[in-house]
Design a protein around this motif. Structure first.
Motif, short mmCIF file in Angstrom:
data_model
loop_
_atom_site.label_atom_id
_atom_site.label_comp_id
_atom_site.label_asym_id
_atom_site.label_seq_id
_atom_site.Cartn_x
_atom_site.Cartn_y
_atom_site.Cartn_z
N HIS A 142 10.25 12.68 52.23
CA HIS A 142 10.02 12.90 50.80
C HIS A 142 8.66 12.33 50.40
CE1 HIS A 142 14.27 13.98 50.50
NE2 HIS A 142 14.53 12.87 51.17
N PRO A 143 7.99 12.96 49.42
CA PRO A 143 6.67 12.49 49.00
C PRO A 143 6.72 11.06 48.48
CG PRO A 143 7.12 14.68 48.12
CD PRO A 143 8.40 14.18 48.71
N GLU A 144 5.61 10.36 48.65
CA GLU A 144 5.55 8.96 48.23
C GLU A 144 5.71 8.83 46.72
OE1 GLU A 144 2.79 5.07 49.30
OE2 GLU A 144 2.09 7.09 49.76
N ASP A 149 14.92 8.45 41.61
CA ASP A 149 15.35 7.09 41.92
C ASP A 149 16.40 7.05 43.03
OD1 ASP A 149 13.66 6.13 39.98
OD2 ASP A 149 15.21 6.09 38.41
N GLU A 150 17.01 8.19 43.33
CA GLU A 150 18.04 8.23 44.37
C GLU A 150 17.43 8.13 45.77
OE1 GLU A 150 21.38 8.29 43.95
OE2 GLU A 150 20.97 8.01 41.81
N VAL A 151 16.17 8.50 45.90
CA VAL A 151 15.52 8.47 47.21
C VAL A 151 14.82 7.13 47.39
CG1 VAL A 151 13.81 9.56 48.71
CG2 VAL A 151 15.19 10.97 47.17
N LYS A 152 15.19 6.42 48.44
CA LYS A 152 14.66 5.08 48.68
C LYS A 152 13.45 5.14 49.61
CE LYS A 152 19.34 3.14 48.36
NZ LYS A 152 20.38 2.34 49.06
N SER A 153 12.75 4.03 49.65
CA SER A 153 11.64 3.91 50.59
C SER A 153 12.08 3.22 51.88
CB SER A 153 10.48 3.11 49.97
OG SER A 153 10.92 1.82 49.59
N ASN A 196 14.95 10.05 56.00
CA ASN A 196 15.37 10.43 54.65
C ASN A 196 14.93 9.37 53.63
OD1 ASN A 196 16.58 11.81 52.55
ND2 ASN A 196 18.64 11.07 53.03
N ILE A 197 13.60 9.16 53.56
CA ILE A 197 13.02 8.15 52.68
C ILE A 197 11.73 8.69 52.08
CG2 ILE A 197 13.98 6.17 53.95
CD1 ILE A 197 11.20 5.87 55.29
N ARG A 198 11.21 7.97 51.09
CA ARG A 198 9.87 8.26 50.59
C ARG A 198 8.85 7.89 51.66
NH1 ARG A 198 9.64 8.11 44.75
NH2 ARG A 198 11.68 7.57 43.86
#
Length: 389
Positions: A142-144, A149-153, A196-198
């Motif tokens: 996922h893009p930085e 908010d559901e997608v974590k780093s 599956n992260i930023r």
């Protein structure tokens, strides 16, 4: 002329070992009982059953033999999972193409090198293949700057039980099958691990890859307590890695299981040098927290491995992941991590209760060149590697 008598010791007249076995009274007795007691029409079935019994007996011996005894392979050498950190952008696509060209062309066309999906397809738990260098490109799916908010780093779950976690909640998938709107189509190739992260550099990407490596790739195997892969290596895509030099280093310096304990390797950095290079030192009141381990154990020094290339043994990967939740709260509020990927990874690793073996690689020892900032530099280092410089 009369034909000569055959000499008494002539090999053609001496009975062979097999003749002696067959003519032995015990064997002869067993054969006679076989012919007398087993009807002709049943003998074929008995042979089939005997064949299956022999096959599964041999298979059982192969599966249960210690894979490090040399029975299944000679000259055991450790396996290394290599995560080549990249991005889904123009520069990342170019870097992946350069590495693929090296892997697929004659220069690095070597049975010791394989991609992660190739290794997983082989299911080579008995270590019968030559695959020692297992590579995968690592990207955040996922893009930085994604507005979600559901997608974590960072996505590391399950190593340490969280008492406050909701039992009914479902864990997020660790990797995704494909990037929905990729910048470059090659990011959806099989040799890319899409976390599956930023996308990020210092906010959890390395920790998430270590977790993926530990849980999905490294081990232990189905039949042994030893890991399938003993070491995990992080490699920046801006780094050129000389495979031949690396495999030589691995063979001599990275022991295979079960001797692969508490080992890290890379280019050493001293945190105190960061201040010399212009960074502001932390306030005095913060030093006990940020220097918790090194301040107590090694006054005046704080070492870690530089982020372009570092290697960790399986047990240290496991410990680092178990230490991760505590690194943000241990010693004092905020923990001892500072938000720099390489520093934080090794600050956690050094909290291990087991003494750590450090393989410090000075410039003359290194099997890599960093950074590579242009195509001309890349071509030059490839040329030098081919010539063995």
């Amino acid at each position: 002329m009369l034909p000569q008598k055959a000499h008494a010791d002539d090999a053609s007249t001496r009975p062979s070992v097999m003749d002696k076995v067959i003519s032995h009274p015990l064997i002869d007795s067993l054969v006679m009982k076989w012919r007398r007691n087993v009807p002709v029409h049943h003998r074929k079935n008995v042979r089939i059953v005997g064949g299956f019994f022999l096959f599964f007996t041999v298979l059982f011996v192969l599966v249960n033999d210690d894979p490090y005894s040399g029975f299944l392979h000679t000259g055991p050498q450790a396996r290394v999972l290599v995560g080549i950190f990249s991005r889904d952008d123009r520069e990342g696509s170019t870097q992946r193409k350069k590495y693929r060209k090296l892997f697929e062309k004659k220069y690095w066309r070597d049975p010791r090198i394989c991609s992660l999906p190739e290794f997983q397809e082989r299911r080579d738990y008995l270590r019968t293949s030559d695959c020692l260098f297992i590579y995968t490109f690592v990207v955040g799916a996922h893009p930085e700057d994604l507005d979600d908010d559901e997608v974590k780093s960072e996505l590391v779950e399950g190593i340490v039980e969280d008492p406050d976690a909701d039992e009914d909640s479902e864990s997020a998938e660790l990797v995704v099958k494909k990037v929905i709107k990729p910048y470059s189509k090659d990011v959806n190739k099989a040799d890319v691990t899409r976390l599956n992260i930023r996308e990020n550099d210092h906010d959890g990407k390395s920790q998430t890859f270590l977790y993926y490596a530990y849980r999905e790739v490294m081990g232990p195997s189905l039949h042994y307590d030893y890991p399938r892969v003993e070491y995990c290596m992080k490699l920046s895509a801006e780094t050129f890695l000389d495979i031949e030099k690396f495999l030589t280093f691995s063979a001599s310096e990275l022991p295979p299981a079960p001797y692969h304990q508490s080992i890290i390797a890379g280019a050493l950095r001293d945190k105190s040098y960061d201040q010399i290079a212009g960074e502001e030192p932390p306030p005095n009141e913060e030093l006990p927290r940020l220097e918790s381990f090194w301040g107590n154990e090694y006054e005046g020094i704080h070492l870690y491995m530089s982020g372009e290339v570092y290697i960790m043994s399986y047990d240290l990967v496991e410990f680092t992941l178990s230490e991760l939740p505590y690194s943000k709260v241990r010693v004092a509020e905020g923990g001892y991590v500072v938000g720099r990927e390489d520093h934080d990874i090794f600050s956690m690793a050094f909290h291990s209760p087991t003494p750590i073996q450090i393989i410090g690689l000075a410039k003359s020892h290194r099997f890599w060149t960093y950074p590579i900032t242009s195509s001309e530099e890349w071509k030059e280092v490839v040329f030098r590697a081919k010539k063995g410089y």
